[in-house]
Design a protein around this motif. Structure first.
Motif, PDB file in Angstrom:
ATOM      1  N   ARG A  38      -2.166   3.248   3.472  1.00  0.00           N
ATOM      2  CA  ARG A  38      -0.760   2.876   3.364  1.00  0.00           C
ATOM      3  C   ARG A  38       0.007   3.864   2.482  1.00  0.00           C
ATOM      4  O   ARG A  38      -0.424   4.188   1.370  1.00  0.00           O
ATOM      5  N   VAL A  39       1.163   4.326   2.960  1.00  0.00           N
ATOM      6  CA  VAL A  39       2.044   5.206   2.184  1.00  0.00           C
ATOM      7  C   VAL A  39       2.975   4.332   1.348  1.00  0.00           C
ATOM      8  O   VAL A  39       3.639   3.440   1.869  1.00  0.00           O
ATOM      9  N   ASN A  40       3.006   4.575   0.039  1.00  0.00           N
ATOM     10  CA  ASN A  40       3.749   3.722  -0.882  1.00  0.00           C
ATOM     11  C   ASN A  40       5.100   4.290  -1.298  1.00  0.00           C
ATOM     12  O   ASN A  40       5.996   3.522  -1.661  1.00  0.00           O
ATOM     13  N   CYS A  41       5.259   5.613  -1.258  1.00  0.00           N
ATOM     14  CA  CYS A  41       6.517   6.208  -1.731  1.00  0.00           C
ATOM     15  C   CYS A  41       6.681   7.596  -1.140  1.00  0.00           C
ATOM     16  O   CYS A  41       5.691   8.326  -0.956  1.00  0.00           O
ATOM     17  N   VAL A  42       7.932   7.955  -0.821  1.00  0.00           N
ATOM     18  CA  VAL A  42       8.272   9.310  -0.371  1.00  0.00           C
ATOM     19  C   VAL A  42       9.474   9.796  -1.175  1.00  0.00           C
ATOM     20  O   VAL A  42      10.371   9.013  -1.499  1.00  0.00           O
ATOM     21  N   SER A  66       4.744  12.640  -0.806  1.00  0.00           N
ATOM     22  CA  SER A  66       4.364  11.267  -0.481  1.00  0.00           C
ATOM     23  C   SER A  66       3.083  10.917  -1.229  1.00  0.00           C
ATOM     24  O   SER A  66       2.265  11.790  -1.536  1.00  0.00           O
ATOM     25  N   CYS A  67       2.943   9.618  -1.511  1.00  0.00           N
ATOM     26  CA  CYS A  67       1.739   9.129  -2.178  1.00  0.00           C
ATOM     27  C   CYS A  67       1.239   7.905  -1.429  1.00  0.00           C
ATOM     28  O   CYS A  67       1.994   7.255  -0.703  1.00  0.00           O
ATOM     29  N   SER A  68      -0.030   7.577  -1.639  1.00  0.00           N
ATOM     30  CA  SER A  68      -0.652   6.566  -0.812  1.00  0.00           C
ATOM     31  C   SER A  68      -1.737   5.816  -1.577  1.00  0.00           C
ATOM     32  O   SER A  68      -2.105   6.183  -2.694  1.00  0.00           O
ATOM     33  N   ASP A  69      -2.248   4.774  -0.930  1.00  0.00           N
ATOM     34  CA  ASP A  69      -3.389   4.038  -1.471  1.00  0.00           C
ATOM     35  C   ASP A  69      -4.678   4.845  -1.408  1.00  0.00           C
ATOM     36  O   ASP A  69      -5.691   4.433  -1.975  1.00  0.00           O
ATOM     37  N   ASN A  83      -7.404   7.901  -9.827  1.00  0.00           N
ATOM     38  CA  ASN A  83      -8.639   7.237  -9.417  1.00  0.00           C
ATOM     39  C   ASN A  83      -8.367   5.966  -8.621  1.00  0.00           C
ATOM     40  O   ASN A  83      -9.311   5.374  -8.089  1.00  0.00           O
ATOM     41  N   GLY A  84      -7.134   5.521  -8.594  1.00  0.00           N
ATOM     42  CA  GLY A  84      -6.728   4.353  -7.828  1.00  0.00           C
ATOM     43  C   GLY A  84      -5.520   4.662  -6.973  1.00  0.00           C
ATOM     44  O   GLY A  84      -5.154   5.835  -6.762  1.00  0.00           O
ATOM     45  N   SER A  85      -4.897   3.625  -6.465  1.00  0.00           N
ATOM     46  CA  SER A  85      -3.718   3.790  -5.602  1.00  0.00           C
ATOM     47  C   SER A  85      -2.558   4.404  -6.389  1.00  0.00           C
ATOM     48  O   SER A  85      -2.347   4.082  -7.560  1.00  0.00           O
ATOM     49  N   ILE A  86      -1.807   5.273  -5.728  1.00  0.00           N
ATOM     50  CA  ILE A  86      -0.592   5.863  -6.302  1.00  0.00           C
ATOM     51  C   ILE A  86       0.590   5.184  -5.628  1.00  0.00           C
ATOM     52  O   ILE A  86       0.711   5.190  -4.400  1.00  0.00           O
ATOM     53  N   THR A  87       1.455   4.586  -6.433  1.00  0.00           N
ATOM     54  CA  THR A  87       2.494   3.712  -5.885  1.00  0.00           C
ATOM     55  C   THR A  87       3.904   4.264  -6.016  1.00  0.00           C
ATOM     56  O   THR A  87       4.811   3.746  -5.369  1.00  0.00           O
ATOM     57  N   CYS A  88       4.124   5.289  -6.852  1.00  0.00           N
ATOM     58  CA  CYS A  88       5.492   5.735  -7.068  1.00  0.00           C
ATOM     59  C   CYS A  88       5.522   7.218  -7.439  1.00  0.00           C
ATOM     60  O   CYS A  88       4.593   7.730  -8.080  1.00  0.00           O
ATOM     61  N   LEU A  89       6.629   7.899  -7.059  1.00  0.00           N
ATOM     62  CA  LEU A  89       6.840   9.317  -7.360  1.00  0.00           C
ATOM     63  C   LEU A  89       8.268   9.535  -7.828  1.00  0.00           C
ATOM     64  O   LEU A  89       9.171   8.747  -7.506  1.00  0.00           O
ATOM     65  N   CYS A 141       7.660  -1.480   7.529  1.00  0.00           N
ATOM     66  CA  CYS A 141       8.045  -0.332   6.717  1.00  0.00           C
ATOM     67  C   CYS A 141       7.699  -0.606   5.254  1.00  0.00           C
ATOM     68  O   CYS A 141       7.987  -1.673   4.721  1.00  0.00           O
ATOM     69  N   THR A 142       7.065   0.353   4.601  1.00  0.00           N
ATOM     70  CA  THR A 142       6.667   0.198   3.195  1.00  0.00           C
ATOM     71  C   THR A 142       7.575   0.941   2.235  1.00  0.00           C
ATOM     72  O   THR A 142       7.653   0.582   1.057  1.00  0.00           O
ATOM     73  N   CYS A 143       8.256   1.993   2.685  1.00  0.00           N
ATOM     74  CA  CYS A 143       9.138   2.755   1.803  1.00  0.00           C
ATOM     75  C   CYS A 143      10.101   3.571   2.649  1.00  0.00           C
ATOM     76  O   CYS A 143       9.827   3.877   3.812  1.00  0.00           O
TER      77      CYS A 143
END
Length: 605
Positions: A72-76, A87-90, A112-118, A49-51
């Motif tokens: 990969r999903v980084n945040c929901v 949700s945001c992802s790599d 332009n890169g990975s999104i890690t947080c919302l 689990c990632t988030c």
């Protein structure tokens, strides 16, 4: 290792959810510190689990069939009106979901890169997104409203600290004047930003400094101008830092914590040295004075409500966690749930984007066998039980002589945990590609790093062993790349392997040049040897035909020649000299020359 995702329930922090490396989601009752639920995802052995995020009351989410992200999903984050999920992802995109239909409502590229947080604004009209830079989006138009410089590394936390602007003289549009907080991995500063009407202002207005990377952040939202913001920051070193500050414009110097909290063991039972106990999470209660502390380990944490005197700069809480855990052994979980999924459900597996693993549907209409002892049967001894757990290598071999792939995975984990060289040699010395891939695919996640350490150790041995270990490394990096990318301390853990590979890559170019030169040299030497070894042409006739008369004459001549001796060699030389003088005289006569003296010439005339 990366901090496991965890979160308190939104209303009163009544529940605490945490997901460990094994992928199991555990929900704890904070009041009684008891495990209330344990959820086993269908692919918990394949993906961690990632988030996670608590949904608002009344929200429902049936099994989803849409794949909104390719990585990969980084945040929901749940929206306040309970019908949208973001949700945001790599894969650099942000997805807006309709939670009623579980369909993708909108998808757009956020960076332009990975999104890690919302983070969603208090009025629900704006959305903060962050990779390294921070953007504020208008959710209606999906356009960027403001840009902020952000952090040097990936942002790990975003949250609004105020719901109303501090300056109440100006009309409030729902967003201008609000403050929000951000933290990043490997960054000991938490930055505070203010959303201003001036688009040129992109820098942080103040910052909070901590002792290590923040892993869990909670705060009390300021609702009026004079109310200070209280901030609780749990760091990777296991300490808790408490801040209290009134947000009012710029502050050049980073603010230090008002109070630092640590937990340690009493140091009894023969060990007089107290040992630190890491704090995993902390949250403010509804009274904004007391705190809920989660400490210990992620599989069996201890949750405690404490009231702290923040006037003290440092507080050390002494807790005997062994005694507390022994009291909790009798507490059993109330429910263990496995999600009911159908065959159309798609589960993303780490390593290959879009790859789906088979989902096992629970068998219907079959009763589970209860493991109960019949009356009159005697219970097996502990020795027999432990003996039954032992793995006999001879029993798990196939007719070909080698263990099966699943047995290889079991043996590999057993060898890594016990550091048994004999078992590791049996498993790691195999040269079959399919066996290596299947073994790495079936091994548990927690054994990946120990396996890499063992492979690194063996790579430094003889070249034969290194050539075999490279096959294992290739399979590990291919199948467990997404898990390894989640580890923030991957570089120090694999530093030795990186240096080893780097040193060998540096010499590769020189070795290629040397190989080319030696190849040309060896080829030329081999070519010259080939020419020299060409056999001479035999000039003798293959077949000679002679009649009888010639044979007799030839035999007489051979007999006469044999009778000649070395005594006649002077006569032969005199004859040769006389013939040479005659030849020279003839040549002189032809050329008009003569060896005669002038006197003799006149006489002849």
């Amino acid at each position: 290792m990366a901090a496991p995702p965890c979160a308190f329930s939104p209303r009163g922090c009544r529940l605490f959810a945490s997901s460990g490396p094994d992928g199991r989601l555990r929900v704890w009752d904070t009041a009684g510190c008891r495990l209330q639920h344990e959820y086993v995802p269908s692919a918990h052995l394949s993906a961690a689990c990632t988030c996670l995020a608590w949904a608002p009351a009344g929200a429902r989410q049936p099994p989803s069939k849409d794949g909104g992200h390719d990585s990969r999903v980084n945040c929901v984050r749940w929206h306040q009106d309970s019908c949208c999920l973001y949700s945001c992802s790599d894969d650099k995109h942000i997805v807006e979901w309709n939670t009623q239909t579980c369909k993708v409502k909108c998808k757009w590229k956020g960076d332009n890169g990975s999104i890690t947080c919302l983070c969603i604004s208090p009025d629900g009209k704006m959305l903060l997104s962050a990779g390294r830079t921070i953007k504020l989006w208008d959710l209606e138009t999906k356009e960027v409203y403001r840009h902020f410089t952000g952090h040097a590394t990936s942002v790990s936390s975003l949250m609004f600290t105020t719901v109303k602007p501090m300056n109440e003289s100006k009309p409030f549009d729902g967003i201008t004047g609000l403050y929000f907080l951000s933290g990043a991995i490997h960054d000991r500063l938490l930055s505070v930003w203010q959303i201003r009407s001036d688009r040129k202002e992109k820098n942080a207005v103040m910052s909070f400094t901590v002792t290590d990377e923040p892993t869990f952040v909670d705060l009390t939202v300021s609702e009026v101008k004079e109310e200070p913001v209280k901030l609780a920051v749990v760091c990777r070193d296991g300490q808790l830092h408490l801040f209290e500050h009134i947000l009012n414009g710029y502050c050049k110097k980073p603010l230090t914590s008002n109070c630092t909290v640590q937990i340690a063991t009493p140091g009894n039972d023969g060990d007089s040295t107290p040992k630190p106990v890491p704090i995993l999470a902390a949250a403010f209660c509804t009274d904004k004075q007391s705190l809920l502390l989660v400490y210990g380990n992620t599989l069996q944490p201890i949750i405690e409500k404490v009231s702290l005197n923040t006037s003290e700069s440092h507080i050390c809480l002494v807790r005997d966690i062994q005694k507390v855990l022994s009291l909790k052994t009798d507490a059993a979980l109330t429910k263990v749930k496995t999600p009911v999924v159908n065959s159309d459900t798609k589960v993303l597996v780490p390593g290959i984007p879009g790859h789906s693993t088979a989902v096992k549907t629970p068998a219907s209409g079959k009763e589970k066998k209860k493991n109960k002892r019949k009356p009159g049967e005697t219970e097996e001894s502990i020795e027999k039980r432990l003996g039954a757990l032992d793995i006999d290598v001879s029993k798990v071999k196939t007719p070909g002589g080698l263990p099966q792939t699943d047995s290889f995975a079991v043996l590999l984990v057993q060898g890594l945990e016990s550091n048994d060289a004999e078992i590791l040699n049996k498993v790691l010395n195999t040269r079959k590609e399919n066996v290596v891939k299947n073994t790495v695919a079936r091994m548990p996640i927690h054994a990946v790093i120990p396996l890499l350490h063992e492979l690194t150790k063996r790579l430094q041995g003889n070249p034969y062993s290194a050539s075999v270990m490279v096959r294992w490394l290739k399979s590990v990096f291919t199948l467990h790349a997404s898990y390894l990318s989640t580890l923030p301390d991957l570089i120090p853990q694999l530093g030795m392997l990186y240096q080893l590979m780097e040193s060998r890559v540096k010499t590769l170019q020189k070795l290629c040049r040397l190989h080319g030169r030696l190849f040309i040299l060896v080829t030329q030497v081999a070519a010259s040897q080939t020419v020299q070894e060409v056999p001479e042409v035999n000039q003798t006739a293959k077949l000679v035909y002679e009649d009888d008369s010639s044979e007799e004459e030839g035999s007489d001549d051979e007999m006469i020649a044999d009778k000649d001796s070395d005594e006649n060699w002077d006569e032969d030389e005199e004859k040769e000299e006389q013939s040479d003088e005659q030849d020279m005289t003839v040549e002189k006569e032809i050329n008009g020359d003569s060896d005669l003296e002038p006197e003799n010439e006149s006489e002849e005339e």
